[in-house]
Design an enzyme around this catalytic site. Structure first.
Site, PDB file in Angstrom:
ATOM      1  N   LYS A 126      -7.547  11.310 -17.398  1.00 35.04           N
ATOM      2  CA  LYS A 126      -7.744  12.023 -18.656  1.00 35.04           C
ATOM      3  C   LYS A 126      -6.499  11.880 -19.539  1.00 35.04           C
ATOM      4  CE  LYS A 126     -11.632  12.932 -16.774  1.00 35.04           C
ATOM      5  NZ  LYS A 126     -11.928  14.060 -15.910  1.00 35.04           N
ATOM      6  N   ASP A 135      -6.812  22.348  -9.590  1.00 32.69           N
ATOM      7  CA  ASP A 135      -7.128  21.209 -10.453  1.00 32.69           C
ATOM      8  C   ASP A 135      -6.645  21.584 -11.856  1.00 32.69           C
ATOM      9  OD1 ASP A 135      -8.323  19.351 -12.166  1.00 32.69           O
ATOM     10  OD2 ASP A 135     -10.114  19.151 -10.906  1.00 32.69           O
ATOM     11  N   ARG A 182       0.819  -1.219   0.000  1.00 36.17           N
ATOM     12  CA  ARG A 182       0.000   0.000   0.000  1.00 36.17           C
ATOM     13  C   ARG A 182       0.849   1.263   0.000  1.00 36.17           C
ATOM     14  NH1 ARG A 182      -2.920  -0.520   4.942  1.00 36.17           N
ATOM     15  NH2 ARG A 182      -1.400   0.928   5.790  1.00 36.17           N
ATOM     16  N   TYR A 227     -15.103  21.613 -10.800  1.00 35.46           N
ATOM     17  CA  TYR A 227     -15.615  20.293 -11.214  1.00 35.46           C
ATOM     18  C   TYR A 227     -16.712  19.889 -10.229  1.00 35.46           C
ATOM     19  CZ  TYR A 227     -15.227  15.183 -11.996  1.00 35.46           C
ATOM     20  OH  TYR A 227     -15.471  13.858 -12.244  1.00 35.46           O
TER      21      TYR A 227
HETATM   22  C1  LIG Z   1     -12.555  13.972 -14.623  1.00 36.96           C
HETATM   23  C2  LIG Z   1     -12.139  15.072 -13.751  1.00 36.96           C
HETATM   24  C3  LIG Z   1     -11.868  14.858 -12.406  1.00 36.96           C
HETATM   25  C4  LIG Z   1     -12.105  13.531 -11.728  1.00 36.96           C
HETATM   26  O1  LIG Z   1     -11.365  12.467 -12.226  1.00 36.96           O
HETATM   27  P1  LIG Z   1     -11.899  10.978 -11.963  1.00 36.96           P
HETATM   28  O2  LIG Z   1     -10.739  10.108 -12.216  1.00 36.96           O
HETATM   29  O3  LIG Z   1     -13.023  10.765 -12.916  1.00 36.96           O
HETATM   30  O4  LIG Z   1     -12.353  10.917 -10.535  1.00 36.96           O
HETATM   31  C5  LIG Z   1     -11.458  15.938 -11.661  1.00 36.96           C
HETATM   32  N1  LIG Z   1     -11.300  17.154 -12.193  1.00 36.96           N
HETATM   33  C6  LIG Z   1     -11.535  17.394 -13.491  1.00 36.96           C
HETATM   34  C7  LIG Z   1     -11.328  18.762 -14.025  1.00 36.96           C
HETATM   35  C8  LIG Z   1     -11.969  16.373 -14.319  1.00 36.96           C
HETATM   36  O5  LIG Z   1     -12.234  16.619 -15.595  1.00 36.96           O
END
Ligand SMILES: *Cc1c(COP(=O)(O)O)cnc(C)c1O
Length: 392
Positions: free
Chosen positions: A211, A186, A61, A114
């Site tokens: 992403k 973010d 972990r 988000y």
């Molecule tokens: C998709 C996304 C997230 C979350 O990612 P996950 O892996 O789906 O939890 C957070 N911030 C932004 C800007 C996103 O596009």
């Protein structure tokens, strides 16, 4: 934690770091990629080693050679003191917030955050006794007016989720730093290739690796990059929460990372081409893409960002509402689904009017978010043209 010779750290530009960093072929029989290490138990060879916890790994972990390969690479890519991995982008955000926010704190969150981040703040952060306040993403230095004695945390995201407002990040981080508040951003949209959070005063830089790091729509992963001043706090909370991504997802993120530079360049070029084409269409009211000269915050993008990814939105004229379903159903190359950042194009309708609180969302017509993938942009334009013809 260095998997490569530490003398190489930070000598290379981000695109080179993406290819080189976190690989040690001669620790793995000469094979180019670090293999998938699976495991919970890590054995010590002798009693003395066990008692002294001697050795690099202690428990699955808490890290493996596979996770180290990715965190070492990302540390160089972000230009930071350390990176923690989580099983999703959202868990990277929530872990980072839980590391810095305590009961009684006042927390400032951009109104264009988000949406699941917003839900976490309104439910769990509030339940734990934090006071959550949303601010206009365009506040810039005026955010100073919202600071209270107990303001501990400012959360940024640029461009804004769905609606693509740009924030003056250096102005906001400067004020936060003067007042002793920690800043989190973010940075999923731009990635550190096109915006470098730590160089603009951000303490904690977060990416949904789901992403563009993964790039193939087949993993969920989150990354938290921290400056030295916040390393211990975030590292301890991450360890205490006991969250770690699965080894296969980490491996796929490493594999995706190697081609991220060329993929992002293509996402940007094709995205710009489609966005400019949409700007010239009679059905379209406006295109929300910060790299377009027509975008109201274009100057901020130009000053702080070195590129754009393949995600943007556009607003149709109000009369499009009656046939909007036919538009989406006509598209062959754009899948309808959430998430983004893979090789394939996507289209979804959206409406932020129901949940924004510090600002109002009233775009003047139905809004569509596109992710422009790696297909030929002329095919993507022809597909949109076929869809738009159904609006008449
Ligand atoms: C998709 C996304 C997230 C979350 O990612 P996950 O892996 O789906 O939890 C957070 N911030 C932004 C800007 C996103 O596009």
């Amino acid at each position: 934690m260095a998997n490569k010779k530490s003398s190489r750290d930070r000598k290379y530009r981000p695109e080179t770091a993406l290819v080189l960093a976190g690989r040690s072929p001669f620790e793995h029989a000469g094979f180019v990629n670090t293999p998938i290490y699976r495991g919970s138990t890590v054995l010590w060879e002798t009693y003395d080693d066990l008692i002294a916890h001697r050795g690099r790994y202690t428990y699955g972990r808490r890290g493996t050679p596979t996770t180290d390969a990715l965190t070492d690479a990302l540390r160089q890519f972000e230009g930071s003191a350390g990176v923690m991995l989580t099983p999703s982008g959202l868990s990277a955000i929530t872990t980072a917030l839980l590391a810095v926010v305590k009961s009684g704190d006042h927390v400032l969150i951009t109104d264009t955050i988000y949406r699941p981040t917003r839900v976490f703040c309104d439910s769990i952060l509030t339940r734990l006794g934090a006071e959550v306040q949303y601010y206009d993403p365009l506040a810039g230095a005026d955010i100073a007016k919202l600071f209270k004695k107990n303001t501990s945390t400012v959360f940024l995201e640029a461009p804004g989720s769905q609606s693509f407002e740009m924030q003056d990040i250096p102005a906001i981080t400067k004020i936060a730093r003067e007042r002793g508040a920690v800043t989190l951003a973010d940075n999923t949209w731009a990635t550190p290739l096109y915006f470098r959070p730590h160089e603009h005063g951000v303490d904690i830089s977060i990416q949904a690796g789901t992403k563009y790091l993964g790039g193939h729509s087949d993993i969920n992963l989150g990354t938290i990059s921290v400056t030295q001043a916040h390393f211990k706090q975030v590292h301890d909370t991450h360890g205490n929460l006991g969250i770690n991504p699965g080894p296969e997802d980490v491996f796929l993120a490493l594999r995706g990372m190697r081609t991220m530079g060329v993929r992002l360049e293509r996402h940007m070029q094709s995205g710009m081409k489609v966005a400019r084409w949409l700007e010239g269409r009679p059905e379209v009211l406006r295109v929300l893409h910060p790299a377009l000269e027509s975008h109201p915050n274009h100057a901020i993008w130009k000053r702080d960002f070195s590129g754009a990814s393949g995600l943007f939105s556009f607003v149709l004229k109000p009369e499009a509402q009656k046939n909007i379903g036919a538009f989406f159903d006509e598209l062959e190359l754009y899948g309808m689904g959430y998430s983004w950042g893979g090789f394939e194009s996507l289209a979804i309708p959206f409406d932020c009017s129901g949940y924004r609180t510090a600002t109002t969302w009233n775009p003047g017509g139905p809004a569509v978010r596109l992710h422009i993938g790696l297909e030929d942009p002329d095919d993507l334009i022809a597909d949109l043209e076929a869809g738009l013809s159904k609006l008449a």
